[in-house]
Design a protein around this motif. Structure first.
Motif, PDB file in Angstrom:
ATOM      1  N   GLU A 248       0.812  -1.230   0.000  1.00 18.16           N
ATOM      2  CA  GLU A 248       0.000   0.000   0.000  1.00 18.16           C
ATOM      3  C   GLU A 248       0.840   1.272   0.000  1.00 18.16           C
ATOM      4  OE1 GLU A 248      -3.482  -2.130   2.629  1.00 18.16           O
ATOM      5  OE2 GLU A 248      -2.766  -0.138   3.275  1.00 18.16           O
ATOM      6  N   ARG A 249       1.900   1.293   0.776  1.00 18.59           N
ATOM      7  CA  ARG A 249       2.699   2.534   0.895  1.00 18.59           C
ATOM      8  C   ARG A 249       3.413   2.869  -0.411  1.00 18.59           C
ATOM      9  NH1 ARG A 249       5.739   0.785   6.317  1.00 18.59           N
ATOM     10  NH2 ARG A 249       5.221  -1.235   5.426  1.00 18.59           N
ATOM     11  N   LEU A 250       3.636   1.871  -1.243  1.00 22.10           N
ATOM     12  CA  LEU A 250       4.297   2.166  -2.526  1.00 22.10           C
ATOM     13  C   LEU A 250       3.270   2.710  -3.527  1.00 22.10           C
ATOM     14  CD1 LEU A 250       7.216   0.703  -4.182  1.00 22.10           C
ATOM     15  CD2 LEU A 250       5.171   0.431  -5.576  1.00 22.10           C
TER      16      LEU A 250
ATOM     17  N   THR B 100      -1.466 -10.815   7.607  1.00 23.18           N
ATOM     18  CA  THR B 100      -0.408  -9.947   8.124  1.00 23.18           C
ATOM     19  C   THR B 100       0.948 -10.619   7.858  1.00 23.18           C
ATOM     20  OG1 THR B 100      -0.336 -11.013  10.287  1.00 23.18           O
ATOM     21  CG2 THR B 100      -1.879  -9.129  10.034  1.00 23.18           C
ATOM     22  N   ARG B 101       2.004  -9.825   8.039  1.00 21.93           N
ATOM     23  CA  ARG B 101       3.352 -10.353   7.780  1.00 21.93           C
ATOM     24  C   ARG B 101       3.668 -11.512   8.717  1.00 21.93           C
ATOM     25  NH1 ARG B 101       8.147  -8.683  10.200  1.00 21.93           N
ATOM     26  NH2 ARG B 101      10.068  -9.146   9.021  1.00 21.93           N
ATOM     27  N   HIS B 102       3.314 -11.337  10.021  1.00 22.05           N
ATOM     28  CA  HIS B 102       3.595 -12.428  10.968  1.00 22.05           C
ATOM     29  C   HIS B 102       2.834 -13.688  10.590  1.00 22.05           C
ATOM     30  CE1 HIS B 102       6.422 -10.875  13.727  1.00 22.05           C
ATOM     31  NE2 HIS B 102       5.631 -10.114  14.445  1.00 22.05           N
TER      32      HIS B 102
ATOM     33  N   HIS C 154      13.561 -13.412   5.828  1.00 22.75           N
ATOM     34  CA  HIS C 154      14.065 -12.237   5.099  1.00 22.75           C
ATOM     35  C   HIS C 154      12.960 -11.692   4.208  1.00 22.75           C
ATOM     36  CE1 HIS C 154      17.126  -9.637   3.385  1.00 22.75           C
ATOM     37  NE2 HIS C 154      16.659  -9.935   2.194  1.00 22.75           N
ATOM     38  N   ASP C 155      12.639 -10.416   4.372  1.00 26.27           N
ATOM     39  CA  ASP C 155      11.577  -9.815   3.561  1.00 26.27           C
ATOM     40  C   ASP C 155      11.911  -9.957   2.073  1.00 26.27           C
ATOM     41  OD1 ASP C 155      11.392  -7.085   5.932  1.00 26.27           O
ATOM     42  OD2 ASP C 155      10.217  -8.962   5.851  1.00 26.27           O
ATOM     43  N   ALA C 156      10.945 -10.355   1.301  1.00 27.35           N
ATOM     44  CA  ALA C 156      11.169 -10.566  -0.146  1.00 27.35           C
ATOM     45  C   ALA C 156      11.458  -9.254  -0.872  1.00 27.35           C
ATOM     46  CB  ALA C 156       9.946 -11.248  -0.762  1.00 27.35           C
TER      47      ALA C 156
ATOM     48  N   ALA D  15      18.075   0.405  14.148  1.00 28.52           N
ATOM     49  CA  ALA D  15      16.955  -0.033  13.314  1.00 28.52           C
ATOM     50  C   ALA D  15      17.094  -1.539  13.108  1.00 28.52           C
ATOM     51  CB  ALA D  15      16.986   0.681  11.963  1.00 28.52           C
ATOM     52  N   SER D  16      15.948  -2.233  13.315  1.00 26.07           N
ATOM     53  CA  SER D  16      15.955  -3.688  13.097  1.00 26.07           C
ATOM     54  C   SER D  16      15.693  -3.939  11.615  1.00 26.07           C
ATOM     55  CB  SER D  16      14.854  -4.345  13.926  1.00 26.07           C
ATOM     56  OG  SER D  16      14.754  -5.709  13.567  1.00 26.07           O
ATOM     57  N   GLU D  17      16.651  -4.589  10.959  1.00 21.96           N
ATOM     58  CA  GLU D  17      16.487  -4.868   9.528  1.00 21.96           C
ATOM     59  C   GLU D  17      16.336  -6.380   9.314  1.00 21.96           C
ATOM     60  OE1 GLU D  17      16.885  -0.738   8.660  1.00 21.96           O
ATOM     61  OE2 GLU D  17      15.992  -2.461   7.653  1.00 21.96           O
TER      62      GLU D  17
ATOM     63  N   PRO E  23      18.478  -9.687   7.001  1.00 21.76           N
ATOM     64  CA  PRO E  23      17.913 -10.972   7.427  1.00 21.76           C
ATOM     65  C   PRO E  23      17.993 -11.163   8.937  1.00 21.76           C
ATOM     66  CG  PRO E  23      20.127 -11.325   6.627  1.00 21.76           C
ATOM     67  CD  PRO E  23      19.829  -9.867   6.407  1.00 21.76           C
ATOM     68  N   GLN E  24      17.077 -12.051   9.390  1.00 21.62           N
ATOM     69  CA  GLN E  24      17.135 -12.573  10.747  1.00 21.62           C
ATOM     70  C   GLN E  24      17.232 -14.097  10.636  1.00 21.62           C
ATOM     71  OE1 GLN E  24      13.564 -10.961  12.587  1.00 21.62           O
ATOM     72  NE2 GLN E  24      14.466  -8.919  12.778  1.00 21.62           N
ATOM     73  N   ALA E  25      17.750 -14.702  11.702  1.00 18.95           N
ATOM     74  CA  ALA E  25      17.869 -16.169  11.682  1.00 18.95           C
ATOM     75  C   ALA E  25      17.568 -16.706  13.074  1.00 18.95           C
ATOM     76  CB  ALA E  25      19.265 -16.591  11.239  1.00 18.95           C
TER      77      ALA E  25
ATOM     78  N   GLY F 189       2.037  -7.167  15.381  1.00 19.66           N
ATOM     79  CA  GLY F 189       3.490  -7.187  15.623  1.00 19.66           C
ATOM     80  C   GLY F 189       4.276  -6.990  14.334  1.00 19.66           C
ATOM     81  N   THR F 190       5.529  -6.485  14.480  1.00 20.81           N
ATOM     82  CA  THR F 190       6.374  -6.313  13.289  1.00 20.81           C
ATOM     83  C   THR F 190       7.772  -6.892  13.518  1.00 20.81           C
ATOM     84  OG1 THR F 190       7.214  -4.209  14.106  1.00 20.81           O
ATOM     85  CG2 THR F 190       5.243  -4.115  12.692  1.00 20.81           C
ATOM     86  N   GLU F 191       7.985  -7.516  14.679  1.00 23.47           N
ATOM     87  CA  GLU F 191       9.359  -7.879  15.009  1.00 23.47           C
ATOM     88  C   GLU F 191       9.463  -9.335  15.433  1.00 23.47           C
ATOM     89  OE1 GLU F 191      12.548  -6.176  14.698  1.00 23.47           O
ATOM     90  OE2 GLU F 191      12.555  -8.354  14.791  1.00 23.47           O
ATOM     91  N   CYS F 192      10.079 -10.172  14.619  1.00 23.29           N
ATOM     92  CA  CYS F 192      10.240 -11.602  14.948  1.00 23.29           C
ATOM     93  C   CYS F 192      11.167 -11.786  16.138  1.00 23.29           C
ATOM     94  CB  CYS F 192      10.809 -12.353  13.731  1.00 23.29           C
ATOM     95  SG  CYS F 192       9.872 -12.132  12.227  1.00 23.29           S
TER      96      CYS F 192
ATOM     97  N   TRP G 154      18.232  -2.392   3.106  1.00 22.17           N
ATOM     98  CA  TRP G 154      16.972  -1.669   3.318  1.00 22.17           C
ATOM     99  C   TRP G 154      15.815  -2.337   2.596  1.00 22.17           C
ATOM    100  CZ3 TRP G 154      15.550   0.052  -1.574  1.00 22.17           C
ATOM    101  CH2 TRP G 154      16.582   0.173  -2.490  1.00 22.17           C
ATOM    102  N   LYS G 155      14.635  -1.994   3.046  1.00 23.15           N
ATOM    103  CA  LYS G 155      13.413  -2.624   2.515  1.00 23.15           C
ATOM    104  C   LYS G 155      12.765  -1.676   1.497  1.00 23.15           C
ATOM    105  CE  LYS G 155       9.993  -2.929   5.497  1.00 23.15           C
ATOM    106  NZ  LYS G 155       8.830  -2.147   5.000  1.00 23.15           N
ATOM    107  N   VAL G 156      12.366  -2.213   0.363  1.00 20.62           N
ATOM    108  CA  VAL G 156      11.601  -1.408  -0.609  1.00 20.62           C
ATOM    109  C   VAL G 156      10.213  -1.199  -0.019  1.00 20.62           C
ATOM    110  CG1 VAL G 156      10.558  -1.375  -2.900  1.00 20.62           C
ATOM    111  CG2 VAL G 156      12.901  -2.221  -2.600  1.00 20.62           C
TER     112      VAL G 156
HETATM  113  O1  LIG Z   1       6.610  -3.315   9.328  1.00 21.25           O
HETATM  114  P1  LIG Z   1       6.711  -3.640   7.896  1.00 21.25           P
HETATM  115  O2  LIG Z   1       5.730  -4.714   7.486  1.00 21.25           O
HETATM  116  O3  LIG Z   1       6.718  -2.457   6.970  1.00 21.25           O
HETATM  117  O4  LIG Z   1       8.138  -4.304   7.652  1.00 21.25           O
HETATM  118  C1  LIG Z   1       8.600  -5.255   8.497  1.00 21.25           C
HETATM  119  C2  LIG Z   1       9.747  -4.670   9.295  1.00 21.25           C
HETATM  120  O5  LIG Z   1       9.253  -4.280  10.509  1.00 21.25           O
HETATM  121  C3  LIG Z   1      10.757  -5.749   9.514  1.00 21.25           C
HETATM  122  O6  LIG Z   1      11.140  -6.166   8.240  1.00 21.25           O
HETATM  123  C4  LIG Z   1      12.021  -5.262  10.208  1.00 21.25           C
HETATM  124  O7  LIG Z   1      11.764  -4.153  11.015  1.00 21.25           O
HETATM  125  C5  LIG Z   1      12.664  -6.363  11.032  1.00 21.25           C
HETATM  126  O8  LIG Z   1      11.763  -6.930  11.879  1.00 21.25           O
END
Ligand SMILES: O=P(O)(O)OC[C@@H](O)[C@@H](O)[C@@H](O)CO
Ligand SMILES: Nc1ccn([C@@H]2O[C@H](COP(=O)(O)OP(=O)(O)OP(=O)(O)O)[C@@H](O)[C@H]2O)c(=O)n1
Length: 402
Positions: free
Chosen positions: A28-30, A95-97, A126-128, A181-183, A185-187, A208-211, A233-235
């Motif tokens: 949506e934000r794009l 949702t992403r989670h 890892h966000d696609a 800033a939490s980016e 990849p995570q593992a 939630g937004t944070e694994c 960074w995330k697009v």
């Molecule tokens: O919140 P959004 O769905 O825009 O993106 C997810 C981000 O929160 C996430 O990719 C990183 O912050 C790491 O958790």
């Protein structure tokens, strides 16, 4: 009772590692009708670059791409068109989670394709829409997850974080140097993150937004934080897509594929050129017999390589070059970005008259004018070697001046 969140500590050195790429959002934000992960850059969907980045890493055994139900067919066609391997497509959530959780289930429960994949020791999330991920950071977070149970890439904050009061005025600000800033990849050790998701509340899953937070909250696992590079960074917004396009173009211009036939002396030139270039740009050297290995070249062309040096000792190099141009066109590589094709003609003989070589170059120059309309920049270089006893060597170079 302590949740059974899996064991920590160093697992087997060659333990299985899998990746889950959440790609089920609507962007949506794009803005725009196409979700950002399917927006094309140089004719190729953004998600394909991220899958390709994971595929280049041999120790990632499975790549789970989580997409919304209406995009499963689209994702299947992307996997087929770009020849992605080790990919399983899973249905996303709202949702992403929820999407990530669905991606993890493929290792723990029968998914909709009833295919249960071997559970990995470590799973990368890892966000696609973060296509610029390299092996170094992936290896770091995976090794840290093996030792600590969870790990995530972080970056310095660019802006200061502030808290607003209910009345819309500043309540307080955070000391920027203490926060990151939490980016991605995570593992995670698979058992830890899977257990955490199983214990999640609906509120966690929906807001939630944070694994990393889930691993801490439900499995008392403090993730190891790993400094990441600037290109993680995330697009998210349109400007991010333009930035991604600029980086991808820059990367493409730094790749070259050297194509020669399999004859020994030409292959030797291939080797020497590869050795001299590899410290400066990404080089792939391929020795094929053009007429016999169309498949191998098609793979190269569909691999989105954009620069080619074709070394040939054939009498008439222009025919070889025409074959390559034909294959390039058949490969459906979107020629939105100039393709550079350098045709090097090695002419090792005793009594070559320069006129034959110049004739050849004139033919290549004419052909170059034709293919330039197709966004293919063709250059011809002729190397003529007289016999050793005359101790002479000449090289003439002809560029398309048009
Ligand atoms: O919140 P959004 O769905 O825009 O993106 C997810 C981000 O929160 C996430 O990719 C990183 O912050 C790491 O958790
Ligand atoms: N239901 C969802 C929502 C998001 N994602 C994925 O999670 C990643 C990061 O999320 P975000 O950047 O928020 O993507 P969108 O939700 O698509 O963006 P927006 O919030 O602007 O709609 C993206 O790859 C996105 O496709 C997902 O798999 N399933």
């Amino acid at each position: 009772m302590e949740p059974s969140c899996g064991s920590r500590g160093p697992g087997p050195a060659a333990a299985a590692v899998a990746a889950v790429l959440p790609a089920g959002g609507s962007g949506e934000r794009l803005g725009g009708a196409t979700p950002k992960q399917f927006c094309t850059v140089q004719g190729r969907p953004l998600v394909s670059y991220t899958v390709g980045a994971m595929e280049r890493i041999s120790w990632i055994s499975h790549i789970i791409v989580v997409v919304s139900p209406e995009n499963i067919e689209k994702m299947n066609s992307i996997v087929e068109k770009y020849g992605h391997k080790r990919v399983t497509i899973v249905r996303g959530g709202v949702t992403r989670h929820r999407s990530i959780f669905n991606g993890l289930k493929v290792f723990a429960e029968n998914n909709f394709s009833n295919q249960l994949l071997q559970k990995p020791e470590v799973v990368i999330i890892h966000d696609a829409v973060r296509p610029f991920v390299e092996e170094d950071i992936l290896s770091k977070v995976v090794m840290a997850a093996k030792d600590h149970g969870a790990a995530g890439a972080i970056r310095p904050l660019v802006s200061t974080v502030i808290a607003s009061a209910a009345d819309g005025f500043l309540d307080h600000s955070l000391e920027r140097a203490r926060y990151r800033a939490s980016e991605m990849p995570q593992a995670f050790l698979f058992d830890i993150i899977y257990e955490a998701y199983q214990q999640c509340t609906d509120y966690d899953l929906d807001y939630g937004t944070e694994c990393l937070h889930l691993a801490l909250k439900y499995c008392k696992t403090n993730a190891k934080l790993v400094e990441g590079t600037a290109d993680l960074w995330k697009v998210t917004y349109k400007r991010d897509l333009y930035a991604a396009e600029s980086i991808i173009k820059g990367n493409l211009s730094q790749q070259v594929c050297i194509i020669t036939n399999v004859k020994e002396d030409v292959a030797q030139v291939n080797f020497l050129l590869h050795e001299s270039l590899k410290s400066r740009i990404k080089v792939e050297a391929v020795s094929v017999t053009l007429s016999k290995n169309d498949g191998q070249l098609q793979d190269i062309f569909s691999g989105q390589c954009y620069n080619f040096v074709c070394i040939s000792d054939k009498k008439y190099a222009v025919e070889e070059t025409q074959k390559l141009v034909d294959m390039l066109e058949k490969s459906n590589t979107p020629l939105l970005y100039p393709v550079v094709l350098i045709s090097v003609h090695l002419d090792v003989s005793e009594n070559t008259s320069c006129s034959i070589g110049m004739e050849e170059l004139t033919r290549i120059k004419k052909f170059a004018r034709e293919v330039k309309k197709k966004n293919i920049l063709l250059y011809g270089i002729l190397f003529q070697y007289k016999s050793a006893k005359e101790g002479q060597s000449q090289s003439t170079e002809e560029k398309d001046e048009s």
